[in-house]
Design a protein around this motif. Sequence first.
Motif, PDB file in Angstrom:
ATOM      1  N   HIS A 281       0.775  -0.943   0.334  1.00 58.99           N
ATOM      2  CA  HIS A 281       0.134  -0.014   0.023  1.00 58.99           C
ATOM      3  C   HIS A 281       0.900   1.650   0.114  1.00 58.99           C
ATOM      4  N   PRO A 282       0.201   2.408  -0.086  1.00 58.59           N
ATOM      5  CA  PRO A 282       1.204   3.748  -0.550  1.00 58.59           C
ATOM      6  C   PRO A 282       1.926   3.728   1.049  1.00 58.59           C
TER       7      PRO A 282
ATOM      8  N   ASP B  84      -2.360   6.423   2.712  1.00 60.63           N
ATOM      9  CA  ASP B  84      -3.442   6.222   2.658  1.00 60.63           C
ATOM     10  C   ASP B  84      -2.756   4.623   3.365  1.00 60.63           C
TER      11      ASP B  84
ATOM     12  N   SER C 170      -4.763   1.784  -2.741  1.00 59.92           N
ATOM     13  CA  SER C 170      -5.142   3.473  -3.285  1.00 59.92           C
ATOM     14  C   SER C 170      -6.186   3.418  -4.060  1.00 59.92           C
ATOM     15  N   ASP C 171      -6.762   3.716  -4.219  1.00 64.43           N
ATOM     16  CA  ASP C 171      -8.444   3.588  -4.894  1.00 64.43           C
ATOM     17  C   ASP C 171      -7.415   2.850  -6.106  1.00 64.43           C
TER      18      ASP C 171
ATOM     19  N   GLN D 128      -5.163   1.308  -7.458  1.00 65.68           N
ATOM     20  CA  GLN D 128      -4.473  -0.048  -6.747  1.00 65.68           C
ATOM     21  C   GLN D 128      -5.782  -1.345  -6.876  1.00 65.68           C
TER      22      GLN D 128
END
Length: 192
Positions: A36-37, A59, A63-64, A66
Amino acid sequence: MITRVPDAQVHWFTGWVESTDSIPDDRFARWIVLLHPGTTFVEDDRFPIQSPNVEPAVDEDLSDEQAAVLDHVLLDYAGPDAICDFALYAGYFDEKDRGRSSGFLEPENTWYQGRLNYVLLSGELADCTFAAVRRRWGDVHFTELSYLWARDHSWFLASTADTCVTVVGCNDGLAAALLAEPLLNPHEWIRD
């Protein structure tokens, strides 16, 4: 269509969810970690992320972008009609009413209370993806797709609260598809 998860799948879920890693035993040929980021990969057979993160996480969820790529890979690999089972994190639910006061009005659910609380459901993959979960339960204060697996256990996904990674247990075909998507920030996790 979302339905109640079969008892055999509940039994399988409860057999490993309280384990140290909160994932099933090493039954899969490959394990792919999607960062994740803000998360950093490290070579560790126990859990392959730097904790705490070196960089502050932008986040800690996928992410949206991803999530959209991951949904696409899974739908392309398994097909939208593949029967799956899944668990939604329910830690914010009032345990007495099992989420009804939060707007969760799914009569066909199975409630799991343990170290963390989850709601287990079943459906076709097209109704179980990250995007589908957000569409259906995005207004409910809890919703997080934590676990998703093929009914035949040929692949498995864990994106649990506070881990900053999504872990996919799978075969070579799905592993190759995931590793081919740089936006997912995928890494092979060699578990000993």
